[in-house]
Design a protein around this motif. Sequence first.
Motif, PDB file in Angstrom:
ATOM      1  N   ILE A 116      -5.074  48.768 -18.285  1.00 11.60           N
ATOM      2  CA  ILE A 116      -5.790  47.644 -17.683  1.00 11.60           C
ATOM      3  C   ILE A 116      -4.782  46.565 -17.320  1.00 11.60           C
ATOM      4  O   ILE A 116      -3.941  46.190 -18.129  1.00 11.60           O
ATOM      5  CB  ILE A 116      -6.847  47.068 -18.654  1.00 11.60           C
ATOM      6  CG1 ILE A 116      -7.867  48.139 -19.018  1.00 11.60           C
ATOM      7  CG2 ILE A 116      -7.539  45.856 -18.026  1.00 11.60           C
ATOM      8  CD1 ILE A 116      -8.837  47.707 -20.098  1.00 11.60           C
TER       9      ILE A 116
ATOM     10  N   LYS B 105      -6.152  39.539  -7.669  1.00 11.97           N
ATOM     11  CA  LYS B 105      -5.925  40.472  -6.565  1.00 11.97           C
ATOM     12  C   LYS B 105      -5.050  39.875  -5.479  1.00 11.97           C
ATOM     13  O   LYS B 105      -4.410  40.592  -4.733  1.00 11.97           O
ATOM     14  CB  LYS B 105      -7.257  40.951  -5.986  1.00 11.97           C
ATOM     15  CG  LYS B 105      -8.094  39.870  -5.365  1.00 11.97           C
ATOM     16  CD  LYS B 105      -9.423  40.396  -4.897  1.00 11.97           C
ATOM     17  CE  LYS B 105     -10.303  39.226  -4.431  1.00 11.97           C
ATOM     18  NZ  LYS B 105     -11.667  39.638  -4.229  1.00 11.97           N
TER      19      LYS B 105
ATOM     20  N   LEU C 169       0.395  46.829  -9.306  1.00 14.08           N
ATOM     21  CA  LEU C 169      -0.666  47.797  -8.996  1.00 14.08           C
ATOM     22  C   LEU C 169      -0.169  48.910  -8.070  1.00 14.08           C
ATOM     23  O   LEU C 169      -0.570  50.059  -8.212  1.00 14.08           O
ATOM     24  CB  LEU C 169      -1.862  47.093  -8.353  1.00 14.08           C
ATOM     25  CG  LEU C 169      -2.786  46.371  -9.308  1.00 14.08           C
ATOM     26  CD1 LEU C 169      -3.772  45.500  -8.548  1.00 14.08           C
ATOM     27  CD2 LEU C 169      -3.521  47.362 -10.197  1.00 14.08           C
TER      28      LEU C 169
ATOM     29  N   GLN D   9      -2.677  54.158 -11.559  1.00 17.86           N
ATOM     30  CA  GLN D   9      -3.668  54.491 -12.575  1.00 17.86           C
ATOM     31  C   GLN D   9      -4.255  53.253 -13.250  1.00 17.86           C
ATOM     32  O   GLN D   9      -5.223  53.336 -14.003  1.00 17.86           O
ATOM     33  CB  GLN D   9      -3.077  55.442 -13.635  1.00 17.86           C
ATOM     34  CG  GLN D   9      -2.084  54.797 -14.582  1.00 17.86           C
ATOM     35  CD  GLN D   9      -0.656  54.657 -14.050  1.00 17.86           C
ATOM     36  OE1 GLN D   9      -0.406  54.654 -12.864  1.00 17.86           O
ATOM     37  NE2 GLN D   9       0.295  54.521 -14.974  1.00 17.86           N
ATOM     38  N   ALA D  10      -3.681  52.086 -12.978  1.00 15.63           N
ATOM     39  CA  ALA D  10      -4.133  50.842 -13.622  1.00 15.63           C
ATOM     40  C   ALA D  10      -5.429  50.343 -12.989  1.00 15.63           C
ATOM     41  O   ALA D  10      -5.640  50.458 -11.788  1.00 15.63           O
ATOM     42  CB  ALA D  10      -3.063  49.770 -13.516  1.00 15.63           C
ATOM     43  N   HIS D  11      -6.266  49.768 -13.824  1.00 15.05           N
ATOM     44  CA  HIS D  11      -7.517  49.149 -13.377  1.00 15.05           C
ATOM     45  C   HIS D  11      -7.319  47.635 -13.404  1.00 15.05           C
ATOM     46  O   HIS D  11      -6.963  47.075 -14.440  1.00 15.05           O
ATOM     47  CB  HIS D  11      -8.669  49.556 -14.301  1.00 15.05           C
ATOM     48  CG  HIS D  11      -9.906  48.750 -14.104  1.00 15.05           C
ATOM     49  ND1 HIS D  11     -10.693  48.862 -12.979  1.00 15.05           N
ATOM     50  CD2 HIS D  11     -10.477  47.795 -14.875  1.00 15.05           C
ATOM     51  CE1 HIS D  11     -11.701  48.009 -13.084  1.00 15.05           C
ATOM     52  NE2 HIS D  11     -11.584  47.349 -14.218  1.00 15.05           N
TER      53      HIS D  11
ATOM     54  N   VAL E  59      -8.412  43.905 -13.611  1.00 18.45           N
ATOM     55  CA  VAL E  59      -9.480  43.004 -14.052  1.00 18.45           C
ATOM     56  C   VAL E  59      -9.138  41.644 -13.473  1.00 18.45           C
ATOM     57  O   VAL E  59      -8.119  41.053 -13.822  1.00 18.45           O
ATOM     58  CB  VAL E  59      -9.585  42.939 -15.596  1.00 18.45           C
ATOM     59  CG1 VAL E  59     -10.573  41.861 -16.018  1.00 18.45           C
ATOM     60  CG2 VAL E  59      -9.987  44.288 -16.154  1.00 18.45           C
TER      61      VAL E  59
END
Length: 104
Positions: A2, A7, A16, A21-23, A25
């Motif tokens: 995570i 953004k 990113l 594979q990172a999400h 938040v």
Amino acid sequence: MILYGLKNCDTCRKALKQLPQAHLVEVRGEGVPSAVLIKALAEFGDRLVNTRSTTWRGLSEAERSAAPLELLQQHPTLMKRPLIAVEDRLYLGWDKSTQEALQS
């Protein structure tokens, strides 16, 4: 994995891009869970608060004197970014050591 960040943050976008594979938040909308903040403060201390940010410069002296946990809960964009959680480990920022640790 995570990634706590924004953004629109250039550093978060770089991370990113290299960590597909990172999400993400989005801290501005979702915030950072208190348990994660407490653990990050214990591990990184004052480095977790970005005193070079626009948000920091907009705070009054009285607001700046608040406890770091309180500041980060009220103003999540004050957090140095990205904060990356991988299982029980935390990484702060996107410097060479973080990149090497996460891409090995």
